[in-house]
Structures are given as C-alpha cells and as structure tokens.
Design a protein around this motif. Structure first.
Motif, short mmCIF file in Angstrom:
data_model
loop_
_atom_site.label_atom_id
_atom_site.label_comp_id
_atom_site.label_asym_id
_atom_site.label_seq_id
_atom_site.Cartn_x
_atom_site.Cartn_y
_atom_site.Cartn_z
N ARG A 93 59.12 -31.06 -98.37
CA ARG A 93 57.78 -30.99 -98.96
C ARG A 93 57.30 -29.56 -99.17
NH1 ARG A 93 54.27 -35.62 -95.73
NH2 ARG A 93 55.34 -37.45 -96.57
N PRO A 122 49.24 -34.71 -96.04
CA PRO A 122 49.86 -35.48 -94.97
C PRO A 122 49.20 -35.25 -93.61
CG PRO A 122 51.23 -33.60 -95.53
CD PRO A 122 50.15 -33.66 -96.56
N ALA A 170 53.34 -35.63 -89.88
CA ALA A 170 54.33 -35.67 -90.96
C ALA A 170 54.77 -34.28 -91.40
CB ALA A 170 53.76 -36.44 -92.15
#
Length: 214
Positions: free
Chosen positions: A201, A26, A30
C-alpha cells in the motif's frame, strides 16, 4: 504562501473529504509491520517516561488516536478540520478531540509527554516547518517523545482532487535527513530513523523519526 492561506486550504479541503477519507484510510492494525512497530515503540517510550499525555496532531478521524489509547497511552487528538473532529468524536466518544493548528496548538508549555505527527506535516510549506517543530518543542515536557511519520522525497505536489473530491491543499515532500535536521534545530534529539521503500500500500518512500526533548 502565508500561514493563513495554507491553513485555510488544509481546513477547507479536509472538511470536504472528511467522510470519504474516514472510509478509505486503513485502521492502524492494517498498516505495514514496520509502521506498526514504530507506533508500538513510541507508545512504550511515552508510557515509560510518564511525562504526560500524547497529542495526536493532525488526528483526522481519530483512528490512530484510538490505537494509542488502546495501547495504554493517555492520548487526545488535535485537528484543523471541524468535520474530521466530528467524525472522530462520533467514532471514539470516550476520547478527547480539540480543534487546533500545528503552529498554535493551544497547549501549555511542557504539558504533553508525547506528540504524534503521523502523515500530518506534509501540507506545511517548508518555510513554516521550523515554526511547527518549535511549537512541538514548546509543548513537550522534558523527556517527552515525538514520532514523526510521512512520505519523503523532494517534491511540491499540487493535487486538484483528493479522495474523489476537489481540494486546494498542497503537499511538500522532504528527505528524512532534512526533517531530522529541522527537528535538531528545534531542540529535539532524533533517537531512531526508519526509512522504507515503496511496497504494498505504500506508493512512495516514507520514513518514521523518533525524537526526544532533552
């Protein structure tokens, strides 16, 4: 594993996965808020110190290098993988990217005001980490800053695939306090520590350490 062996494995593996890695990793915007915050603190610290440019060590495709540059930092990237560097130069032609190893950066002593080691030291066998951190200390100017970020733990991982491709590198996760101890032995003073539990994530516990060369 010798230095030559593990560096060759890292170089070859990242040459193999480079294109897929660049697509999947990313953008810094992000990242989770705390990681973005630590990058912002690091950028402000090196701007205020005014001790020289920042080396993004293990820069990969240059996404974080470009993020630092956009925040007003004179940043350049260093990486082992020639294919990663090609992608970085293509995506960010206004920035400088050079090939080098963490154990021999090819940078003069005291020549940089900051080092970013962002998820880039975990392929280094623990026995070689003191040499890596000694090299960081050597190239940092007095008053310069280091930001280290990585997954933490106490594991030796031997993946056979990465980003959908065969790889031969290995990963070594260490507790944050162990990394802080090694930085201290290298002559760097840890000024801030951030540890996060897995969420979103982030599939593993990770930490950021901010350190300074006196």
């Amino acid at each position: 594993m010798t230095e030559t062996d593990y560096l060759a494995a890292v170089r070859e593996s990242y040459d193999t996965v480079a294109a897929t890695y660049a697509q999947r990793v990313p953008e810094p915007a992000a990242l989770d808020p705390l990681s973005r915050g630590m990058l912002a603190v690091f950028a402000e610290s090196v701007r205020r110190a005014g001790t020289g440019p920042v080396a993004d060590v293990g820069c990969g495709p240059g996404k974080v290098t470009a993020h630092l540059a956009a925040s007003g930092v004179d940043a350049f990237g260093v990486d082992l993988s020639s294919r990663m560097l090609s992608l970085a130069r293509r995506a960010h032609p206004h920035l400088r990217f050079v090939q080098g190893s963490m154990t021999a950066l090819g940078i003069g002593g005291g020549a940089v005001g900051g080092i970013l080691a962002w998820y880039s030291t975990h392929h280094t066998p623990p026995a070689h980490l003191p040499a890596v951190f000694a090299e960081f200390h050597r190239v940092l100017a007095p008053g310069g800053h280091l930001l280290w970020g990585c997954y933490t733990g106490d594991e030796h991982l031997r993946p056979v695939q990465g980003y959908g491709h065969p790889v031969s590198y290995e990963s070594y996760l260490s507790p944050a306090e162990r990394v802080a101890e090694l930085l201290g032995r290298a002559g760097l003073v840890v000024t801030a520590t951030l540890e996060q539990e897995p969420q979103g994530r982030l599939t593993r516990r990770h930490a950021c350490l901010l350190a300074r060369k006196p």
